[in-house]
Design a protein around this motif. Structure first.
Motif, short mmCIF file in Angstrom:
data_model
loop_
_atom_site.label_atom_id
_atom_site.label_comp_id
_atom_site.label_asym_id
_atom_site.label_seq_id
_atom_site.Cartn_x
_atom_site.Cartn_y
_atom_site.Cartn_z
N LEU A 43 -37.23 37.98 1.69
CA LEU A 43 -37.10 36.71 2.40
C LEU A 43 -38.21 36.65 3.46
N ASP A 44 -39.12 35.72 3.32
CA ASP A 44 -40.28 35.58 4.19
C ASP A 44 -39.86 34.95 5.52
N LEU A 45 -39.82 35.75 6.58
CA LEU A 45 -39.37 35.24 7.88
C LEU A 45 -40.39 34.31 8.52
N SER A 46 -41.66 34.43 8.14
CA SER A 46 -42.65 33.51 8.70
C SER A 46 -42.40 32.08 8.20
N VAL A 47 -41.90 31.94 6.97
CA VAL A 47 -41.56 30.62 6.44
C VAL A 47 -40.37 30.04 7.21
N LEU A 48 -39.35 30.85 7.43
CA LEU A 48 -38.19 30.39 8.19
C LEU A 48 -38.58 30.02 9.62
N ASP A 49 -39.48 30.79 10.20
CA ASP A 49 -39.93 30.52 11.56
C ASP A 49 -40.63 29.16 11.64
N ARG A 50 -41.54 28.90 10.69
CA ARG A 50 -42.25 27.62 10.69
C ARG A 50 -41.31 26.45 10.43
N ALA A 51 -40.22 26.72 9.72
CA ALA A 51 -39.24 25.67 9.43
C ALA A 51 -38.28 25.44 10.61
N GLY A 52 -38.44 26.21 11.69
CA GLY A 52 -37.67 25.97 12.91
C GLY A 52 -36.34 26.69 13.00
N HIS A 53 -36.09 27.67 12.14
CA HIS A 53 -34.79 28.33 12.14
C HIS A 53 -34.61 29.32 13.29
N PHE A 54 -35.69 29.68 13.98
CA PHE A 54 -35.58 30.59 15.12
C PHE A 54 -35.92 29.88 16.43
N ARG A 55 -35.77 28.54 16.45
CA ARG A 55 -36.25 27.77 17.60
C ARG A 55 -35.49 28.08 18.89
N ASN A 56 -34.26 28.50 18.81
CA ASN A 56 -33.47 28.75 20.01
C ASN A 56 -33.32 30.24 20.33
N THR A 57 -34.27 31.04 19.87
CA THR A 57 -34.20 32.48 20.10
C THR A 57 -35.33 32.93 21.01
N ALA A 58 -35.28 34.21 21.39
CA ALA A 58 -36.29 34.78 22.28
C ALA A 58 -37.65 34.92 21.62
N VAL A 59 -37.70 34.82 20.28
CA VAL A 59 -38.99 34.95 19.59
C VAL A 59 -39.60 33.59 19.25
N CYS A 60 -38.96 32.51 19.65
CA CYS A 60 -39.46 31.17 19.34
C CYS A 60 -40.86 30.97 19.92
N GLY A 61 -41.77 30.49 19.09
CA GLY A 61 -43.13 30.19 19.52
C GLY A 61 -44.05 31.39 19.62
N LYS A 62 -43.57 32.58 19.36
CA LYS A 62 -44.39 33.79 19.51
C LYS A 62 -45.00 34.26 18.20
N GLU A 63 -44.60 33.64 17.09
CA GLU A 63 -45.15 33.95 15.76
C GLU A 63 -45.11 35.44 15.44
N VAL A 64 -44.01 36.09 15.81
CA VAL A 64 -43.90 37.53 15.57
C VAL A 64 -43.77 37.86 14.09
N PHE A 65 -43.40 36.88 13.27
CA PHE A 65 -43.20 37.15 11.84
C PHE A 65 -44.43 36.80 11.00
N SER A 66 -45.48 36.30 11.65
CA SER A 66 -46.72 35.99 10.94
C SER A 66 -47.78 37.07 11.15
#
Length: 420
Positions: A43-66
């Protein structure tokens, strides 16, 4: 019971209960990024991140999965790890439609493991190898010093360790070149320079540090586990003949620094919580900074296999368990930092060879063949005192749940001949 909308067999190491992290790229090309294993998929977490699924977490906007390593995510700390794990686990549930019923997102985010290349998951800054198995230390001590002096006087008072070489830590599947170095034959007064003829594997596990500690500020035994991001399988290859000549007075050097192999999936500590158990009793009682209570170990079954060029399939030569470790991971961290050493995100701490009380549970050939004097007889009639060119060693491990496994996959490596 948790169930994913992705079909996962009971024997799979990667059910929804696990969700280990790794770094991958598709075989068709593209950049490296972070994913989790679920069944036969990544499961590609960078895809989920870009889709906004981690928007309310401490990693939001930090692109840690890319990124091409887990280091930035590991540095984010336990609260961030918990948030991400909860979101990923919820998205993969059979009763959650957000990913299950979104065909375009599912197509972009799920990749078959057969279609990806798994990379070294962490940019490792420092590597420490411990000597935490009492059975292993005792067996080695008996071989070299006799029963009366099997354990050194300090062994039951502190977790013995040494600093290894981070640059030669490689991901599973990397071929291992037989090392060369100085060797002192028993019948010679002088050493010679030659390829190692006593090449060995070591069945170990390792932990990756998340948040570290400032220089001069120890990590307490009570806080130690909060610094553990996750665990991997480790094969810390050893050239016993090179090591025997060089290790006194300062310890391992060329006999160990040529290669250490790790598995590509990092299993988070949260996935192992259902498998907590008490560790072995410790006598004498450790000093106050090393004292622990409760369940500080885990029931992780471990196996090692060898397959030579003339063998049709791998043959199991060792079956051990993480529970045999005398010194816990928390004790290793507390001792490592008690003098003020600063651990950093991505540091690897390995357990040392994990051996148990029975002969089959001995975690290396040094013990299994008792320094080469009792060779293993394989099913095809071949003998093994030490590893031969062409041998492929595979270590695997898992926790057995009720109808599911939380596993580590495997770490494997094949021995290549020494350079001429």
């Amino acid at each position: 019971m948790l169930r994913s909308f992705i079909e996962v067999s009971p024997e799979s190491h990667f059910p929804i209960h696990n969700l280990p992290y790794g770094v991958f790229r598709t075989r068709a090309g593209g950049t490296a990024r972070v994913g989790v294993a679920i069944g036969d998929y990544v499961l590609d977490l960078s895809v989920l991140d870009r889709a906004g699924h981690f928007r309310n977490t401490a990693v939001c906007g930090k692109e840690v999965f890319s990124r091409d390593s887990l280091d930035a995510f590991m540095a984010a700390g336990p609260a961030a790890w918990h948030e991400v794990r909860q979101i990923v686990q919820r998205l993969l549930r059979a009763d959650e439609p957000l990913l299950r019923d979104n065909a375009s997102l599912r197509s972009a985010a799920l990749v078959r493991q057969n279609d990806v290349e798994l990379l070294l998951p962490v940019r490792i800054g420092d590597y420490t190898d411990f000597y935490a198995s009492k059975e292993h230390a005792t067996n080695v001590g008996v071989m070299f010093r006799g029963k009366e002096q099997a354990l050194m006087p300090n062994w039951t008072h502190l977790p013995v360790g040494y600093h290894g070489r981070a640059s030669s830590v490689v991901v599973s599947g990397t071929d291992i070149r037989r090392p060369r170095g100085q060797i002192k034959p028993a019948d010679s007064s002088d050493p010679l320079f030659a390829a190692s003829s006593q090449l060995d594997f070591e069945l170990e596990m390792g932990l990756f540090i998340g948040p570290g500690n400032p220089l001069g500020t120890p990590i307490s035994i009570a806080d130690a586990e909060s610094h553990i991001f996750g665990l991997v399988l480790v094969n810390d290859w050893s050239a016993r003949d090179i090591q025997a000549w060089e290790y006194q007075p300062l310890g391992p050097f060329l006999g160990k620094n040529f290669a250490t192999s790790i598995s590509p999936w990092v299993v988070p500590l949260a996935a192992l919580e259902p498998f907590r158990i008490e560790g072995p009793p410790q006598e004498p009682e450790p000093l106050a900074y090393l004292r622990t209570t409760g369940k500080t170990s885990f029931d992780i079954q471990l196996e090692a296999y060898v397959q030579g060029d003339g063998m049709e399939r791998p043959e199991r030569i060792c079956a051990s368990n993480f529970r045999y470790l005398y010194w816990s991971m928390a004790q290793q961290i507390a001792h490592h930092t008690v003098g003020g050493c600063n651990l950093r995100p991505g540091d690897l701490l390995a357990s040392g060879t994990i051996s148990g009380p029975h002969r089959q549970a001995r975690g290396c050939l040094l013990e299994l063949t008792w320094r080469g004097t009792e060779p293993l007889v394989l099913k095809n009639g071949e003998l093994r005192r030490w590893l031969e060119d062409g041998d492929r060693v595979t270590i695997t491990g898992w926790c057995q749940g009720d109808g599911y496994r939380v596993g580590f996959g495997e770490v494997t490596g094949r021995i290549l001949p020494a350079l001429p």
